[in-house]
Write a protein that holds these residues in place. Structure first.
Motif, PDB file in Angstrom:
ATOM      1  N   PRO A  90      -9.748  -0.805  -7.365  1.00 18.16           N
ATOM      2  CA  PRO A  90      -9.215  -2.275  -7.810  1.00 18.16           C
ATOM      3  C   PRO A  90     -10.003  -3.062  -8.729  1.00 18.16           C
ATOM      4  CG  PRO A  90      -9.001  -1.937  -5.625  1.00 18.16           C
ATOM      5  CD  PRO A  90      -9.753  -0.560  -5.932  1.00 18.16           C
ATOM      6  N   ASN A  91      -9.488  -3.660  -9.705  1.00 15.88           N
ATOM      7  CA  ASN A  91     -10.404  -4.764 -10.434  1.00 15.88           C
ATOM      8  C   ASN A  91     -10.534  -6.109  -9.945  1.00 15.88           C
ATOM      9  OD1 ASN A  91     -11.505  -6.306 -12.552  1.00 15.88           O
ATOM     10  ND2 ASN A  91     -10.233  -5.201 -14.122  1.00 15.88           N
ATOM     11  N   GLN A  92     -11.705  -6.463  -9.198  1.00 13.29           N
ATOM     12  CA  GLN A  92     -11.800  -7.497  -8.556  1.00 13.29           C
ATOM     13  C   GLN A  92     -11.790  -8.826  -9.450  1.00 13.29           C
ATOM     14  OE1 GLN A  92     -11.565  -7.570  -5.367  1.00 13.29           O
ATOM     15  NE2 GLN A  92     -11.467  -5.360  -5.036  1.00 13.29           N
ATOM     16  N   TYR A  93     -12.075  -8.780 -10.755  1.00 15.00           N
ATOM     17  CA  TYR A  93     -12.266  -9.737 -11.501  1.00 15.00           C
ATOM     18  C   TYR A  93     -10.948 -10.175 -12.501  1.00 15.00           C
ATOM     19  CZ  TYR A  93     -17.269  -8.704 -11.370  1.00 15.00           C
ATOM     20  OH  TYR A  93     -18.110  -8.387 -10.802  1.00 15.00           O
ATOM     21  N   LYS A  94      -9.726  -9.624 -11.856  1.00 12.00           N
ATOM     22  CA  LYS A  94      -8.368  -9.729 -12.379  1.00 12.00           C
ATOM     23  C   LYS A  94      -7.334  -9.746 -11.401  1.00 12.00           C
ATOM     24  CE  LYS A  94      -9.465  -8.170 -17.237  1.00 12.00           C
ATOM     25  NZ  LYS A  94      -8.901  -7.295 -18.288  1.00 12.00           N
TER      26      LYS A  94
ATOM     27  N   ARG B 121       0.905  -1.333  -0.329  1.00 12.22           N
ATOM     28  CA  ARG B 121       0.114  -0.028   0.200  1.00 12.22           C
ATOM     29  C   ARG B 121       0.905   1.372  -0.009  1.00 12.22           C
ATOM     30  NH1 ARG B 121      -4.874  -2.268   4.243  1.00 12.22           N
ATOM     31  NH2 ARG B 121      -6.010  -3.261   2.491  1.00 12.22           N
ATOM     32  N   SER B 122       1.986   1.178   0.352  1.00  9.08           N
ATOM     33  CA  SER B 122       3.066   2.403   0.308  1.00  9.08           C
ATOM     34  C   SER B 122       3.406   2.702  -1.196  1.00  9.08           C
ATOM     35  CB  SER B 122       4.319   2.167   1.167  1.00  9.08           C
ATOM     36  OG  SER B 122       5.020   0.909   0.411  1.00  9.08           O
ATOM     37  N   ALA B 123       3.297   1.646  -1.921  1.00  5.03           N
ATOM     38  CA  ALA B 123       3.522   1.841  -3.535  1.00  5.03           C
ATOM     39  C   ALA B 123       2.001   2.108  -4.471  1.00  5.03           C
ATOM     40  CB  ALA B 123       4.287   0.683  -4.097  1.00  5.03           C
ATOM     41  N   LEU B 124       1.038   1.441  -3.758  1.00  6.68           N
ATOM     42  CA  LEU B 124      -0.081   1.530  -4.579  1.00  6.68           C
ATOM     43  C   LEU B 124      -1.338   1.716  -3.487  1.00  6.68           C
ATOM     44  CD1 LEU B 124      -1.414   1.761  -7.374  1.00  6.68           C
ATOM     45  CD2 LEU B 124      -1.723  -0.785  -7.034  1.00  6.68           C
ATOM     46  N   LYS B 125      -1.844   2.596  -3.400  1.00 11.25           N
ATOM     47  CA  LYS B 125      -3.105   2.819  -2.430  1.00 11.25           C
ATOM     48  C   LYS B 125      -4.089   1.988  -2.671  1.00 11.25           C
ATOM     49  CE  LYS B 125      -1.575   7.253  -0.389  1.00 11.25           C
ATOM     50  NZ  LYS B 125      -1.941   8.616  -0.070  1.00 11.25           N
ATOM     51  N   ASN B 126      -4.814   2.122  -4.152  1.00 10.10           N
ATOM     52  CA  ASN B 126      -5.953   1.482  -4.668  1.00 10.10           C
ATOM     53  C   ASN B 126      -5.808  -0.140  -4.664  1.00 10.10           C
ATOM     54  OD1 ASN B 126      -7.516   3.605  -4.525  1.00 10.10           O
ATOM     55  ND2 ASN B 126      -7.209   4.176  -6.502  1.00 10.10           N
ATOM     56  N   VAL B 127      -5.623  -0.829  -3.754  1.00  7.72           N
ATOM     57  CA  VAL B 127      -5.382  -2.255  -4.037  1.00  7.72           C
ATOM     58  C   VAL B 127      -6.167  -2.827  -2.831  1.00  7.72           C
ATOM     59  CG1 VAL B 127      -3.423  -2.016  -2.265  1.00  7.72           C
ATOM     60  CG2 VAL B 127      -3.630  -4.107  -3.920  1.00  7.72           C
ATOM     61  N   THR B 128      -6.825  -4.055  -3.125  1.00  9.02           N
ATOM     62  CA  THR B 128      -7.471  -4.968  -2.079  1.00  9.02           C
ATOM     63  C   THR B 128      -6.629  -6.336  -1.816  1.00  9.02           C
ATOM     64  OG1 THR B 128      -9.518  -4.044  -3.131  1.00  9.02           O
ATOM     65  CG2 THR B 128      -9.741  -6.214  -1.646  1.00  9.02           C
ATOM     66  N   ILE B 129      -6.147  -6.336  -0.335  1.00  6.18           N
ATOM     67  CA  ILE B 129      -5.471  -7.483  -0.092  1.00  6.18           C
ATOM     68  C   ILE B 129      -6.314  -8.502   1.007  1.00  6.18           C
ATOM     69  CG2 ILE B 129      -3.249  -8.161   0.914  1.00  6.18           C
ATOM     70  CD1 ILE B 129      -2.273  -5.216   0.376  1.00  6.18           C
ATOM     71  N   THR B 130      -6.549  -9.691   0.750  1.00  4.79           N
ATOM     72  CA  THR B 130      -7.089 -10.578   1.496  1.00  4.79           C
ATOM     73  C   THR B 130      -6.279 -11.712   1.825  1.00  4.79           C
ATOM     74  OG1 THR B 130      -9.103  -9.771   0.355  1.00  4.79           O
ATOM     75  CG2 THR B 130      -9.405 -11.717   1.654  1.00  4.79           C
TER      76      THR B 130
ATOM     77  N   ALA C   8      -6.195  -7.745  -5.535  1.00  8.81           N
ATOM     78  CA  ALA C   8      -6.965  -7.062  -6.708  1.00  8.81           C
ATOM     79  C   ALA C   8      -6.244  -5.813  -6.830  1.00  8.81           C
ATOM     80  CB  ALA C   8      -8.318  -6.847  -6.209  1.00  8.81           C
ATOM     81  N   TRP C   9      -5.947  -5.486  -8.204  1.00 14.45           N
ATOM     82  CA  TRP C   9      -4.928  -4.347  -8.313  1.00 14.45           C
ATOM     83  C   TRP C   9      -6.058  -3.059  -8.863  1.00 14.45           C
ATOM     84  CZ3 TRP C   9      -0.109  -4.876  -6.925  1.00 14.45           C
ATOM     85  CH2 TRP C   9       0.294  -6.036  -6.762  1.00 14.45           C
ATOM     86  N   GLY C  10      -5.644  -1.939  -8.475  1.00 20.31           N
ATOM     87  CA  GLY C  10      -6.233  -0.626  -9.186  1.00 20.31           C
ATOM     88  C   GLY C  10      -5.008   0.102  -9.516  1.00 20.31           C
ATOM     89  N   THR C  11      -5.323   1.492  -9.839  1.00 19.48           N
ATOM     90  CA  THR C  11      -4.590   2.368 -10.504  1.00 19.48           C
ATOM     91  C   THR C  11      -4.533   3.623  -9.239  1.00 19.48           C
ATOM     92  OG1 THR C  11      -5.982   3.533 -11.829  1.00 19.48           O
ATOM     93  CG2 THR C  11      -4.862   1.764 -12.752  1.00 19.48           C
ATOM     94  N   PRO C  12      -3.645   4.646  -9.426  1.00 21.55           N
ATOM     95  CA  PRO C  12      -3.841   5.921  -8.786  1.00 21.55           C
ATOM     96  C   PRO C  12      -5.325   6.505  -8.812  1.00 21.55           C
ATOM     97  CG  PRO C  12      -1.943   6.068  -9.740  1.00 21.55           C
ATOM     98  CD  PRO C  12      -2.322   4.698 -10.316  1.00 21.55           C
TER      99      PRO C  12
END
Length: 346
Positions: A143-147, A112-121, A135-139
């Motif tokens: 996050p795109n939950q499907y990839k 999260r220090s490198a990318l804020k929009n991210v879902t980690i489970t 799940a990765w997002g962009t600034p």
């Protein structure tokens, strides 16, 4: 409950075979037993998914809860994904006590220090395996939950199994978070990939013994078959050759099923040997090449080459050493002029 969460839960339920929806929802443990009893699992899956979404709305489900259900699905059907093996290295040989809470904290903090929009489970399993879903997002995008990317890490081991999303640019961030959370200093891909996660584990954890040190000297049991030709010596010679091939194949591959490996890569370096008078090579530079193998079941394909008469027995060590060389990233450097005479596509 957010509409995107509801839609994601609905799609996840639709992926599950109808006969297994109840079992998987029980493993999820988000819905109570009383709520599960209200579901009619004999109707079409679309109606089941809608009812599950309604119950999740009552419990105010969020994206993290939906992600846990997705992990359970992928854990059950892990062969639907392509897995790659990575090996981490420490600066020393010291062993440290593994703290799962500290591991999660460091992993989340680094990512999260490198990318804020991210879902980690995270989800832990009984075999000391920690499943991580990212799940990765962009600034500027959620996050795109499907990839998502999936990581399977066994504590107290240097091996990590990763099924990456199509966003390969995020892979370095994932690797950095892993080495920080696991207290390692380096991580490298082993060029070892397969849809069968368990087979990859068998290879790197040495749960699979490819070569036997001893073997039975008793020849194969002869069948009472009348020779087709008048020369019985030809029949005996053919039978002896089949026994030899069977014995050598058994020594190399054993008698059990092979781990399901689908990809292997060799980096070869060798020196050409030629008559100096011919002047073929002015400089003594090594010859380098990259050889890749792929097959739905690579090791079983190699095992079948000699019995089928497609290769001489014993099979080249450059092919039979695959499970052993997996721990060395399949990078084989031959400096004695030994290169495979031919490569047979499985």
């Amino acid at each position: 409950m957010d509409e995107t969460v509801a839609e994601y839960i609905r799609r996840t339920v639709l992926k599950i075979p109808r006969d297994e929806i109840k079992t998987m929802l029980q493993k999820w443990s988000f819905l109570s037993e009383a709520q599960l009893q209200t579901l009619n699992f004999h109707q079409i899956k679309e109606n089941i998914s809608q009812q599950v979404v309604q119950l999740c709305e009552e419990n105010s489900a969020d994206i993290k809860q939906a992600a846990v259900l997705d992990i359970i699905y992928n854990h059950t059907y892990q062969n639907k994904r392509m897995w790659s093996v990575y090996q981490m290295k420490k600066s020393g040989e010291e062993l440290e006590y593994f703290d799962i809470t500290d591991f999660k904290k460091k992993f989340k903090g680094r990512l999260r220090s490198a990318l804020k929009n991210v879902t980690i489970t995270f989800k832990e399993y009984e075999d000391n395996a920690i499943w991580i879903r990212v799940a990765w997002g962009t600034p500027h995008k959620k996050p795109n939950q499907y990839k998502p990317s999936y990581v399977v890490y066994h504590s107290q081991t240097p091996y990590v199994f990763i099924s990456a999303s199509v966003l390969k640019s995020n892979l370095p961030l994932l690797c950095q978070a892993l080495i920080v959370a696991c207290n390692y200093h380096d991580i490298r891909e082993m060029e070892l990939r397969s849809h069968s996660l368990n087979s990859l584990k068998d290879i790197v954890f040495k749960r699979y013994s490819q070569n036997f040190q001893t073997y039975y000297s008793k020849p194969l049991q002869e069948r009472n078959v009348e020779p087709e030709s008048g020369d019985i010596r030809i029949v005996q010679e053919n039978r002896s050759e089949k026994e030899r091939i069977h014995r050598l194949n058994w020594e190399v591959f054993g008698c059990g099923p092979q781990p399901k490996l689908e990809f292997a890569q060799y980096k070869l370096e060798t020196m050409f040997k030629s008559d100096p008078k011919m002047g073929v090579l002015d400089k003594k530079e090594p010859f380098r090449c990259l050889v890749k193998f792929s097959s739905p079941h690579l090791l079983e394909s190699l095992k079948s080459l000699t019995p089928a008469g497609m290769a001489d027995a014993p099979l080249s060590p450059l092919l039979t050493c695959i499970p052993h060389k997996a721990r060395n990233y399949f990078k084989i450097r031959e400096k004695k002029g030994l290169v495979p005479e031919s490569f047979v596509s499985p």
